[in-house]
Design a protein around this motif. Structure first.
Motif, PDB file in Angstrom:
ATOM      1  N   ARG A 202      39.916  32.578  37.778  1.00  0.00           N
ATOM      2  CA  ARG A 202      39.775  34.033  37.849  1.00  0.00           C
ATOM      3  C   ARG A 202      40.077  34.556  39.243  1.00  0.00           C
ATOM      4  O   ARG A 202      40.603  35.665  39.395  1.00  0.00           O
ATOM      5  N   ARG A 203      39.742  33.793  40.259  1.00  0.00           N
ATOM      6  CA  ARG A 203      40.107  34.205  41.618  1.00  0.00           C
ATOM      7  C   ARG A 203      41.617  34.273  41.781  1.00  0.00           C
ATOM      8  O   ARG A 203      42.136  35.158  42.487  1.00  0.00           O
ATOM      9  N   ILE A 206      42.665  37.555  40.122  1.00  0.00           N
ATOM     10  CA  ILE A 206      42.296  38.722  40.937  1.00  0.00           C
ATOM     11  C   ILE A 206      43.244  38.863  42.113  1.00  0.00           C
ATOM     12  O   ILE A 206      43.664  39.974  42.475  1.00  0.00           O
ATOM     13  N   GLU A 210      45.667  42.111  42.816  1.00  0.00           N
ATOM     14  CA  GLU A 210      45.690  42.861  44.074  1.00  0.00           C
ATOM     15  C   GLU A 210      47.099  42.961  44.644  1.00  0.00           C
ATOM     16  O   GLU A 210      47.499  43.997  45.173  1.00  0.00           O
ATOM     17  N   GLU A 274      32.629  38.102  35.968  1.00  0.00           N
ATOM     18  CA  GLU A 274      33.732  38.771  36.668  1.00  0.00           C
ATOM     19  C   GLU A 274      34.441  39.815  35.802  1.00  0.00           C
ATOM     20  O   GLU A 274      34.762  40.900  36.303  1.00  0.00           O
ATOM     21  N   ILE A 278      34.822  43.966  36.897  1.00  0.00           N
ATOM     22  CA  ILE A 278      36.112  44.659  36.994  1.00  0.00           C
ATOM     23  C   ILE A 278      36.177  45.801  35.994  1.00  0.00           C
ATOM     24  O   ILE A 278      36.704  46.887  36.288  1.00  0.00           O
ATOM     25  N   VAL A 318      37.154  44.669  44.722  1.00  0.00           N
ATOM     26  CA  VAL A 318      38.360  44.853  43.929  1.00  0.00           C
ATOM     27  C   VAL A 318      38.779  46.316  43.982  1.00  0.00           C
ATOM     28  O   VAL A 318      37.945  47.228  43.966  1.00  0.00           O
TER      29      VAL A 318
END
Length: 377
Positions: A202-203, A206, A210, A274, A278, A318
């Protein structure tokens, strides 16, 4: 070779052998065969003929022993290799797993007819050729693709990555194995699998979101306007959190985000949290209410302090644009990226010098000047 120890040894084994002896004869011949590093053509042909006749009557333990001996040998006759590869699983698995002399053609022939368990063992072999990988993708069942994704010694082509991503929805094991591949699986390939990934995967997503948000900003695309949440619905959501009413929480969040209520139930029950953070950012919910929703979500009564802090930090970190990019994917609506083309095709509007509107093309002739008739002098 100056002396043929293999041939004389075989003649000694064959001579005077009875029925019981013939069943173990091939094993003894294989021991002689692998004792020499190289063989003449006649010796290889003799061993192939012996294997063709005796493999059918050799007992299973002896066939396993034969496969084990030949798996570490570099000069295995093609017919013997083919027979062992197409034998039953206890025999063929030894060759598939350990043999280094299997050719690409032999693997392709095996893939075409192998069972699912054989295919998974082939997928785990080191340094598979791309053509073998493509053949495996066409034959393997979805529940066996994780064996291929876990093989870090191969490089997956873009088409192979797309195939694996399509079958990774709802398959956490396959999704997380794809996320562990850093060389051939890009961060953007994992966006569709966000809910099936662990924290590390998931990182990666993300980070990709971005970067996509920065590109949207650099292209001067306007940020979609997020309407302020209805204060009454927000107050009802706060009360539902205190009551630990997951059904009411999912219904109100569904109204605020435009996502289906069953999908919101999945976000609220997600152990990592997560996706929920978001989603709350994309809905325009303030930090206080978002903290309360995070605190009373998950599979237990309340999340611990460290989990809440981590998810609130993610909520604040985020960007709104990247959160909207992910939630739009969940809604099934991709943001519009269509722009007016700077170059207009010549067949559509002419060339910059010779425009089709307001000008005269070559096909249009000027008006003819009336002919003036003169009398002769």
């Amino acid at each position: 070779m100056a002396s043929p120890p293999f041939s004389s040894g075989i003649f000694g084994l064959v001579k005077g052998s009875d029925g019981a002896r013939s069943r173990s004869l091939l094993r003894d011949a294989t021991e002689l065969y692998v004792s020499e590093p190289v063989h003449t053509r006649s010796e290889i042909a003799m061993y192939e003929e012996l294997a063709a006749q005796l493999l059918k009557v050799t007992a299973l333990p002896d066939r396993i022993s034969i496969a084990t001996m030949l798996a570490d040998y570099a000069e295995v006759p093609a017919s013997v290799m083919r027979a062992l590869l197409h034998d039953i699983f206890p025999v063929s698995s030894v060759m598939i797993e350990k043999s280094k002399s299997i050719t690409e053609a032999q693997l392709l022939a095996l893939v075409a007819t192998a069972s699912p368990s054989h295919l998974e063992m082939i997928a785990a072999r080191k340094a598979l050729q791309p053509v073998v990988v493509e053949a495996l993708l066409g034959r393997m069942r979805p529940d066996g693709l994780s064996a291929l994704a876990a093989n870090q010694t191969i490089t997956l082509s873009p088409s192979a990555v797309r195939h694996l991503v399509e079958h990774a929805h709802g398959n956490e094991r396959l999704a997380r194995q794809l996320a562990s591949r850093m060389d051939d699986v890009q961060d953007t390939d994992l966006i569709e699998l966000f809910l099936d990934l662990d924290g590390r995967g998931r990182r990666r997503v993300i980070q990709a979101l971005e970067i996509a948000a920065l590109r949207e900003f650099a292209a001067r695309r306007p940020l979609p306007r997020v309407p302020m949440p209805d204060p009454d619905k927000v107050a009802t959501l706060a009360r539902a959190c205190l009551q630990r009413n997951t059904e009411a929480m999912s219904r109100i969040l569904s109204d605020l985000t435009g996502l289906d209520a069953p999908f919101m139930v999945r976000l609220l029950a997600d152990p990592g949290g997560e996706p929920l953070s978001i989603c709350l950012k994309a809905a325009g919910i303030d930090t206080g209410i978002a903290t309360r929703v995070v605190l009373f979500s998950g599979v237990e009564d309340t999340r611990n302090y460290f989990d809440v802090k981590r998810l609130v930090d993610l909520y604040e970190m985020v960007s709104l644009r990247s959160a909207l990019l992910l939630v739009d994917r969940w809604r099934g609506t991709a943001p519009s990226t269509k722009r007016t083309p700077a170059h207009v095709p010549q067949t559509q509007a002419g060339t910059p010098v010779r425009a089709s509107v307001g000008g005269t093309s070559r096909s249009e002739r000027p008006a003819e000047v009336p002919e003036i008739k003169r009398d002769r002098a």
